[in-house]
Design an enzyme around this catalytic site. Structure first.
Site, PDB file in Angstrom:
ATOM      1  N   HIS A  83     -22.216   4.030  -6.230  1.00  0.00           N
ATOM      2  CA  HIS A  83     -22.549   4.755  -7.459  1.00  0.00           C
ATOM      3  C   HIS A  83     -23.659   4.082  -8.259  1.00  0.00           C
ATOM      4  CE1 HIS A  83     -19.617   2.011  -9.601  1.00  0.00           C
ATOM      5  NE2 HIS A  83     -20.490   2.171 -10.568  1.00  0.00           N
ATOM      6  N   ASP A 129     -16.863   3.180  -2.056  1.00  0.00           N
ATOM      7  CA  ASP A 129     -17.952   2.985  -3.015  1.00  0.00           C
ATOM      8  C   ASP A 129     -18.766   1.742  -2.643  1.00  0.00           C
ATOM      9  OD1 ASP A 129     -19.575   3.161  -5.215  1.00  0.00           O
ATOM     10  OD2 ASP A 129     -18.013   2.784  -6.703  1.00  0.00           O
ATOM     11  N   GLN A 215     -18.663  -1.993 -18.326  1.00  0.00           N
ATOM     12  CA  GLN A 215     -19.990  -1.447 -18.045  1.00  0.00           C
ATOM     13  C   GLN A 215     -20.976  -2.563 -17.720  1.00  0.00           C
ATOM     14  OE1 GLN A 215     -18.416  -0.472 -20.991  1.00  0.00           O
ATOM     15  NE2 GLN A 215     -17.771   1.535 -20.309  1.00  0.00           N
ATOM     16  N   GLY A 216     -21.684  -2.415 -16.616  1.00  0.00           N
ATOM     17  CA  GLY A 216     -22.652  -3.425 -16.225  1.00  0.00           C
ATOM     18  C   GLY A 216     -22.146  -4.330 -15.126  1.00  0.00           C
ATOM     19  N   ASP A 217     -20.852  -4.227 -14.788  1.00  0.00           N
ATOM     20  CA  ASP A 217     -20.296  -5.049 -13.712  1.00  0.00           C
ATOM     21  C   ASP A 217     -20.203  -4.291 -12.395  1.00  0.00           C
ATOM     22  OD1 ASP A 217     -19.903  -7.259 -15.391  1.00  0.00           O
ATOM     23  OD2 ASP A 217     -17.988  -6.493 -16.082  1.00  0.00           O
ATOM     24  N   SER A 218     -20.457  -2.995 -12.419  1.00  0.00           N
ATOM     25  CA  SER A 218     -20.365  -2.183 -11.199  1.00  0.00           C
ATOM     26  C   SER A 218     -21.108  -2.830 -10.041  1.00  0.00           C
ATOM     27  CB  SER A 218     -20.971  -0.797 -11.431  1.00  0.00           C
ATOM     28  OG  SER A 218     -20.135   0.011 -12.197  1.00  0.00           O
TER      29      SER A 218
END
Length: 269
Positions: A83, A129, A215-218
């Protein structure tokens, strides 16, 4: 789960300008994350309830300029989340930053991407993913992170790390943060996420919340020690309802179920 609900939980961050330092000024909340843009996007989550990592503690860790994390799979391939990228094909818009915990360090090593492979089955009910990013040239001597190839390490306490938000909807971080999170069974996780893909996903977190990726660790790795006390990757940061909320653990791509496909594709790149 509908596509809209799926994207509402993905742990992404805001886009950063091409060629700019991979430190975003802020992030959108998980709940407002949009699908990745055509240039590779910028999304992710950060570590809530974490502490600062020491230089060299996680030497294979990578920050990607679209606001995601990743880990060195080989000296020229970065493993991240599907993603985090828009699709498969030639792509020179992504910058990978390696070798530092401080994104502003003059010691940082950077490489541009040349090609992205996005797992084509990601959006299906059984798809994982994950994605691979090929760098323009190898990073000589780069540390690489082995993948779990069986479920032997899919339990216990895991370690997560990233430059994402330290609070839900907060700013991206300059320094790498880390935290420990316990395994959550599929049965318990499906109470929070009824559409969880149990065949290819694994959950971790505390019932009371307080510690989580954000958010930002994906795309970043979830790891633990193997029988030889070496780090091994068991998960890829994927999605969650908000960040560190009670009774909503983080959901990760289950590497043990995906490692054969990752290895097979990596061998062709």
């Amino acid at each position: 789960m509908t596509e809209g609900k799926w994207y509402s939980r993905i742990r992404r961050a805001v886009l950063v300008a091409a060629g700019a330092l991979t430190l975003a000024a802020g992030t959108t909340a998980h709940a407002s994350a949009a699908p990745p843009p055509s240039d590779g996007g910028t999304f992710s989550p950060q570590v809530v309830g974490g502490s600062r990592a020491a230089q060299g503690e996680f030497p294979w860790m990578v920050r990607l300029s679209m606001g995601c994390g990743g880990a060195m799979y080989t000296t020229q391939l970065v493993l991240t989340a599907a993603h985090c990228v828009n699709g498969t094909g030639n792509n020179s818009s992504i910058t990978a930053t390696y070798g530092v915990v401080d994104l502003q360090s003059s010691s940082r090593i950077t490489r541009k991407s040349t090609y992205v492979y996005r797992n084509p089955g990601y959006s299906t009910s059984t798809g994982g993913d994950w994605a691979l990013i090929k760098l323009a040239s190898p990073i000589t001597g780069a540390a690489t992170l082995p993948l779990a190839t069986s479920t032997a390490y899919d339990s216990g306490t895991f370690t997560v790390m990233g430059w994402g938000s330290a609070t839900e909807g907060g700013a991206q971080q300059r320094y790498l943060l880390k935290a420990n999170v316990p395994f959550v069974s599929d049965t318990s996780c499906r109470v929070a996420y009824p559409s969880m893909k149990t065949a290819v996903e694994i959950c971790a977190g505390y019932p009371q919340g307080g510690v989580d990726t954000c958010q930002g660790d994906s795309g970043g790795p979830m790891v633990r020690r193997d029988a030889s006390n070496n780090w091994i990757q068991v998960g890829i940061v994927s999605y969650g309802q908000g960040c560190a909320r009670p009774n909503y653990p983080g959901v990760y791509a289950q590497v043990s179920a995906l490692s054969a496909a990752i290895a097979a594709k990596a061998a062709t790149l």
